[in-house]
Design a protein around this motif. Structure first.
Motif, PDB file in Angstrom:
ATOM      1  N   GLU A   2       0.637  -1.339   0.175  1.00 22.32           N
ATOM      2  CA  GLU A   2       0.010  -0.079   0.022  1.00 22.32           C
ATOM      3  C   GLU A   2       0.938   1.295  -0.007  1.00 22.32           C
ATOM      4  O   GLU A   2       0.581   2.224  -0.825  1.00 22.32           O
ATOM      5  N   GLU A   3       1.826   1.161   0.697  1.00 18.13           N
ATOM      6  CA  GLU A   3       2.849   2.402   0.807  1.00 18.13           C
ATOM      7  C   GLU A   3       3.392   2.654  -0.671  1.00 18.13           C
ATOM      8  O   GLU A   3       3.765   3.989  -0.862  1.00 18.13           O
ATOM      9  N   LYS A   4       3.825   1.314  -0.987  1.00 17.71           N
ATOM     10  CA  LYS A   4       4.549   1.577  -2.526  1.00 17.71           C
ATOM     11  C   LYS A   4       3.508   2.248  -3.352  1.00 17.71           C
ATOM     12  O   LYS A   4       4.031   3.058  -4.052  1.00 17.71           O
ATOM     13  N   ALA A   5       2.399   1.932  -3.508  1.00 19.70           N
ATOM     14  CA  ALA A   5       1.493   2.409  -4.098  1.00 19.70           C
ATOM     15  C   ALA A   5       0.878   3.804  -3.956  1.00 19.70           C
ATOM     16  O   ALA A   5       0.914   4.658  -5.060  1.00 19.70           O
ATOM     17  N   GLN A   6       1.280   4.388  -2.835  1.00 16.98           N
ATOM     18  CA  GLN A   6       1.051   5.950  -2.422  1.00 16.98           C
ATOM     19  C   GLN A   6       1.857   6.625  -2.937  1.00 16.98           C
ATOM     20  O   GLN A   6       1.651   7.732  -3.202  1.00 16.98           O
TER      21      GLN A   6
END
Length: 293
Positions: free
Chosen positions: A272-276
């Motif tokens: 999720e953090e990568k996607a953000q």
């Protein structure tokens, strides 16, 4: 965590200090990365101080309550004084103790660890601090003069010390920082804060107000300079205590793709953090902006 502090009585006495200035800092994500690495790989949940000229709202609500964002005072930013625009920011390294001591309720903080925000922690900060103390007396040392500790430079002939990581004692190191600042202010044409350190180092011993103590960096800091090296670290799955990559003179030789993978791994980012993309892509600074570091 608290369990660690039982075995490490100095843990609550430590703080980490960072400076984040200029457009690069205000718009980039280096500070966020650095702090995330302190909390995750560095396993340090103590106080982190950031001196910045970014607008107040830039870091509002970004960090946990143990991160103190301190505004740079206008009178401390010497706007057109130095030939190198970055020196006015570097000068804040010498003001860290003053700024931190102005924060109320910090009587327990004794040791301040400064690091450049283009560094990240790769392993436990407490272990690094204990290791350096055992080897160099960074916390328990009884130097006859006020002392600050730094790693040796990678180009030792040119710059014997690297000012990207500094250990200081809040109660005794201030004369060192004052001397360093005094020399900076006398040499507005200097391009490197390290070259000013050389001048302080070369003061005849009897006239010294302080001692700059060099530590070997080999075990503690890596400067990954190629895709191959980054890949090797990733395969190994463990990292040195400090990783200094983004501003190294080699950064332009490293592909963005592999750096992104490396950073995500060091920071232990979730999918999720990568996607953000909260921890950014801007890894390699244009050469023009890197001059004078």
């Amino acid at each position: 965590g608290n369990n660690d502090e039982i075995h490490d009585p100095n843990a609550p006495k430590r703080a980490i200090a960072l400076i984040s200035f200029g457009e690069m800092a205000a718009e980039g994500t280096l500070l966020e990365r650095c702090i995330l690495s302190i909390r995750r790989r560095g396993e340090f949940d103590g106080k982190v101080f950031v001196i910045t000229d970014a607008p107040k709202e830039r870091y509002d609500g970004q960090f946990d309550e143990n991160v103190f964002v301190l505004r740079a005072k206008e009178e401390d930013i010497l706007y057109n004084y130095f030939d190198s625009p970055r020196m006015k920011y570097k000068r804040f390294k010498t003001l860290l103790i003053d700024y931190i001591s102005d924060v109320p309720g910090l009587d327990d903080i004794e040791f301040i660890y400064y690091m450049d925000i283009d560094s990240m922690f790769g392993s436990s900060f407490a272990e690094l601090a204990r290791d350096l103390d055992e080897k160099y007396g960074t916390e328990s040392g009884t130097q006859p003069l006020p002392t600050i500790y730094m790693f040796r430079g990678t180009q030792t002939s040119k710059f014997p010390l690297n000012s990207g990581f500094i250990v200081m004692n809040r109660f005794t190191s201030k004369p060192c920082l004052d001397k360093w600042r005094e020399e900076m202010d006398q040499h507005p044409d200097a391009y490197f804060d390290q070259s000013i350190l050389n001048k302080v180092l070369n003061i005849k011993y009897d006239d010294r107000a302080c001692y700059m103590f060099p530590m070997n960096h080999a075990k503690y800091v890596t400067y990954p300079e190629s895709d191959r090296k980054l890949r090797a670290y990733l395969n190994l799955g463990k990292f040195s205590p400090m990783i200094h990559i983004f501003n190294s003179c080699y950064a332009s030789q490293i592909s963005e793709e592999i750096t992104e993978e490396f950073v995500a791994n060091v920071l232990q980012l979730t999918e999720e953090e990568k996607a953000q993309h909260k921890y950014g892509k801007e890894i390699i600074r244009p050469k023009a902006e890197r001059r004078g570091h």
